[in-house]
Design a protein around this motif. Structure first.
Motif, PDB file in Angstrom:
ATOM      1  N   PRO A 459       0.845  -1.204   0.000  1.00  7.07           N
ATOM      2  CA  PRO A 459       0.000   0.000   0.000  1.00  7.07           C
ATOM      3  C   PRO A 459       0.877   1.249   0.000  1.00  7.07           C
ATOM      4  O   PRO A 459       2.074   1.189   0.278  1.00  7.07           O
ATOM      5  N   GLU A 460       0.274   2.372  -0.294  1.00 14.80           N
ATOM      6  CA  GLU A 460       1.055   3.610  -0.386  1.00 14.80           C
ATOM      7  C   GLU A 460       1.435   4.164   0.974  1.00 14.80           C
ATOM      8  O   GLU A 460       2.421   4.893   1.098  1.00 14.80           O
ATOM      9  N   GLN A 496      13.143  -3.651  13.171  1.00 14.35           N
ATOM     10  CA  GLN A 496      11.956  -3.085  12.541  1.00 14.35           C
ATOM     11  C   GLN A 496      12.330  -2.004  11.542  1.00 14.35           C
ATOM     12  O   GLN A 496      13.278  -1.242  11.750  1.00 14.35           O
ATOM     13  N   LEU A 497      11.569  -1.974  10.471  1.00  8.46           N
ATOM     14  CA  LEU A 497      11.762  -0.956   9.451  1.00  8.46           C
ATOM     15  C   LEU A 497      10.384  -0.433   9.063  1.00  8.46           C
ATOM     16  O   LEU A 497       9.529  -1.196   8.598  1.00  8.46           O
ATOM     17  N   THR A 498      10.162   0.871   9.287  1.00 12.26           N
ATOM     18  CA  THR A 498       8.866   1.488   8.988  1.00 12.26           C
ATOM     19  C   THR A 498       9.042   2.512   7.875  1.00 12.26           C
ATOM     20  O   THR A 498       9.850   3.439   7.991  1.00 12.26           O
ATOM     21  N   ARG A 499       8.279   2.351   6.816  1.00 18.14           N
ATOM     22  CA  ARG A 499       8.352   3.292   5.707  1.00 18.14           C
ATOM     23  C   ARG A 499       7.236   2.977   4.718  1.00 18.14           C
ATOM     24  O   ARG A 499       6.552   1.961   4.834  1.00 18.14           O
ATOM     25  N   ALA A 500       7.070   3.813   3.743  1.00 17.71           N
ATOM     26  CA  ALA A 500       6.158   3.528   2.635  1.00 17.71           C
ATOM     27  C   ALA A 500       6.949   2.719   1.608  1.00 17.71           C
ATOM     28  O   ALA A 500       7.698   3.274   0.799  1.00 17.71           O
ATOM     29  N   PHE A 501       6.835   1.428   1.675  1.00 10.42           N
ATOM     30  CA  PHE A 501       7.585   0.552   0.770  1.00 10.42           C
ATOM     31  C   PHE A 501       7.026   0.648  -0.650  1.00 10.42           C
ATOM     32  O   PHE A 501       5.836   0.938  -0.860  1.00 10.42           O
ATOM     33  N   ARG A 502       7.912   0.376  -1.618  1.00  8.98           N
ATOM     34  CA  ARG A 502       7.515   0.369  -3.025  1.00  8.98           C
ATOM     35  C   ARG A 502       7.836  -1.000  -3.622  1.00  8.98           C
ATOM     36  O   ARG A 502       8.791  -1.654  -3.201  1.00  8.98           O
ATOM     37  N   PRO A 503       7.071  -1.450  -4.595  1.00  9.30           N
ATOM     38  CA  PRO A 503       7.410  -2.710  -5.259  1.00  9.30           C
ATOM     39  C   PRO A 503       8.845  -2.688  -5.770  1.00  9.30           C
ATOM     40  O   PRO A 503       9.296  -1.701  -6.369  1.00  9.30           O
TER      41      PRO A 503
END
Length: 626
Positions: A459-460, A496-503
């Motif tokens: 998701p974005e 932990q890694l928090t971010r807006a992931f991209r494909p």
């Protein structure tokens, strides 16, 4: 209790509350590596092997004999043989085996109109129903029947097996309700089964009955027999117990059931009691492999720090039960220490039991074999604890079917989710798809320490990816590399890694898979003065087939002052020596004797692989040259 509004997830344990939520077998698929190979063997060999043996020894035939009125003279196997048929059926349900329907059709006619189903009790010429709650195993058999039915509910939404299980559960509730039989079964497992059925159906009465069984335990309703009431945990109420005790499998199944009840009833004191018991048992009564149970005679936990390697019982079923308990505690608390023990036990107990071809098994898992075993006949069932090598079948074969159902549902143990993201607990090549997220995990773990997670869909908005950093990395830091190439050290626990992931984003976790020496707590008398070798989650051992001149492993000494090193083909090489052959003196005591020793490197192999190359002696804890 409310019906799950999202349908029935294809997941072995689905608590309605807890820190983490499990993913289903339809959301996690193991695609390669060690566990994929083991699961392939399970599907293509072990399930059919167990099925054929149970037909051969008459355990499935018991159901036909019951229907045909000849069970009194034709019953085969122990009083709990039905349960092993049900465990096989559970494995078939999770695995999608086409043989399940025919087996269901075999057992269905044996069920009585009121839901009672057992081939060892209750028919003409047999002991009456529930006449021996301490040893009869009737409720225990129901527990495994119900778990098999739940597996069919989860995977197919229902079927004949699920209906059989529900009728049996209704019978249990009607018979053991308040004002009915005020007792418990000598072998717990009905508790977990009833909670799982309540979760799958939304029926409150199943949960209420499970809670009643948990609260009745420890009230002294079972006979005070040869091993005492502690054997079946009827000596102290669950809420008051401070350690897992008595028969190891019984204790672990009861604890798992208590966690299930606690999670569905918001009973935090009950959950805390089980956590306390787990902590003490892990700190004082657990083998290096994760195995539990040091008594052969009663298959029980020993006293604190009584962990003799050559008398380790460490039953395979206790390993399975430990994994089930650790999984439930992980879901309840989110604490990675529970996944740590599950990993240790999976690799060093559950994976040790089956041979590489999936057609013979260890029942007990010793850590020191002093004599070369004998190869069992391929067509003869043998006594369980007397097997010196993996055997094709046992007079009591609870372990092969328990391994089968564990491997069949293993993908569900890899990952979880919560409101913030996804958590990875066990590492294997896998595809994970849940909600709007799709992940691809690539790794050759535990041979290699790199775990790569590729984001295929996301998701974005930002979300959190969590990766377990095993406790064994203490002192040799692991590293996390984010999609931007930033590298940071991570301590044991959770990265932990928090971010807006991209494909296309990739995250790497590098775990330090170097061999290491392990020393025992000095309070474990039986291994004082010895050391062991571990590499990642794997325990290693010396095996006589790797020694020259037919020597046995009791001649091996190692030098912990030098570092162990990786060897070829997954071995570890340690500096050490072989002592000279001792001369018989006629009396094994006296002044210290100096034995000559031949310095040499010693090759160690993963413990789970031992005895796959023929009869051998073996030891995990090795004396030193110091």
């Amino acid at each position: 209790m409310k019906e799950n509004t999202q349908g029935r997830p294809v997941v072995p344990a689905a608590p309605s509350r807890g820190r983490l939520r499990p993913l289903g077998l339809d959301e996690v698929r193991i695609t390669g590596g060690f566990w994929a190979r083991r699961r392939h063997v399970n599907t293509t060999a072990t399930l059919d092997h167990c099925h054929q043996w149970m037909e051969r020894v008459g355990w499935i035939g018991n159901f036909r004999a019951a229907v045909e009125g000849r069970i009194q003279q034709d019953h085969r196997g122990r009083e709990f043989a039905d349960s092993d048929v049900y465990k096989l059926m559970e494995a078939m349900a999770w695995d999608g085996s086409p043989a399940l329907d025919a087996l269901s059709a075999t057992i269905a006619p044996a069920q009585e109109p009121d839901g009672y189903l057992n081939t060892a009790y209750g028919r003409p010429g047999q002991q009456p129903r529930y006449s021996d709650l301490a040893w009869g195993h009737e409720l225990y058999c129901y527990g495994h029947l119900i778990q098999a039915g739940v597996a069919q509910l989860r995977t197919r939404g229902g079927g004949e097996l699920a209906e059989i299980a529900r009728r049996a559960a209704d019978h249990v509730c009607a018979t053991f309700k308040p004002g009915g039989i005020e007792g418990v079964c000598g072998h717990p497992v009905i508790e977990t089964a009833l909670v799982e059925l309540a979760r799958a159906t939304g029926e409150q009465r199943y949960l209420d009955q499970a809670a009643l069984f948990v609260d009745r335990r420890g009230q002294g309703t079972l006979e005070d027999g040869e091993f005492g009431r502690v054997y079946y945990q009827d000596d102290v109420p669950v809420r008051e117990a401070t350690v897992l005790r008595g028969h190891a499998v019984r204790a672990l199944y009861l604890a798992a059931g208590a966690v299930d009840v606690a999670m569905e009833t918001d009973d935090d004191p009950l959950l805390a009691a089980v956590v306390r018991q787990w902590e003490t048992a892990v700190a004082r009564r657990t083998y290096l492999t994760g195995g539990m149970g040091s008594h052969h005679r009663d298959e029980s936990f020993g006293d604190d720090f009584v962990l003799p390697p050559d008398r380790a019982y460490s039953e395979t079923c206790a390993g399975v039960a430990s994994v089930l308990l650790s999984w439930r505690l992980l879901l309840a608390t989110g604490e990675p220490r529970f996944a740590d023990l599950a990993e240790r036990t999976l690799y060093n107990v559950v994976a040790t039991s089956p041979a590489e071809d999936g057609r013979s098994f260890f029942y007990a898992n010793t850590l020191h074999r002093r004599r070369r075993g004998t190869v069992p006949a391929p067509d003869v069932q043998i006594p369980r604890a007397e097997s010196s090598l993996r055997a094709p079948w046992f007079a009591v074969s609870c372990c092969p079917t328990n391994v089968a159902r564990t491997l069949a549902q293993l993908p569900a143990h890899l990952a979880t989710k919560d409101d913030h993201g996804i958590q990875l607990h066990q590492y294997a090549d896998a595809l994970i798809t849940t909600g709007g997220v799709a992940l691809r995990v690539r790794t050759d773990y535990p041979s290699d320490g790199r775990v790569t997670v590729r984001i295929d869909r996301s998701p974005e908005h930002p979300w959190t990816l969590s990766l377990r950093v095993p406790a064994w990395t203490e002192g040799a830091p692991a590293w996390l590399v984010d999609p931007d190439g930033e590298r940071c050290a991570v301590a044991p626990g959770t990265a932990q890694l928090t971010r807006a992931f991209r494909p296309g984003d990739e995250i790497h976790l590098d775990l330090p898979l170097a061999p290491r020496w392990t020393r025992p707590d000095p309070r474990i008398d039986a291994v004082r003065g010895t050391v062991a070798v571990e590499r990642g989650p794997l325990v290693y051992c010396a095996e006589s087939v790797d020694l020259p001149g037919g020597r046995d492993v009791d001649a091996v000494r190692v030098d912990p002052g030098a570092e162990p090193e990786d060897g070829p083909d997954g071995t570890v090489v340690v500096p050490g020596a072989l002592t000279a052959v001792e001369q018989e003196t006629g009396w094994p005591y006296g002044a210290a004797r100096q034995l000559g020793a031949e310095p040499r490197d010693i090759a160690l192999v993963p413990y789970r692989t031992w005895a796959n190359r023929g009869p051998s002696t073996m030891r995990v804890w090795i004396p030193t040259t110091e």
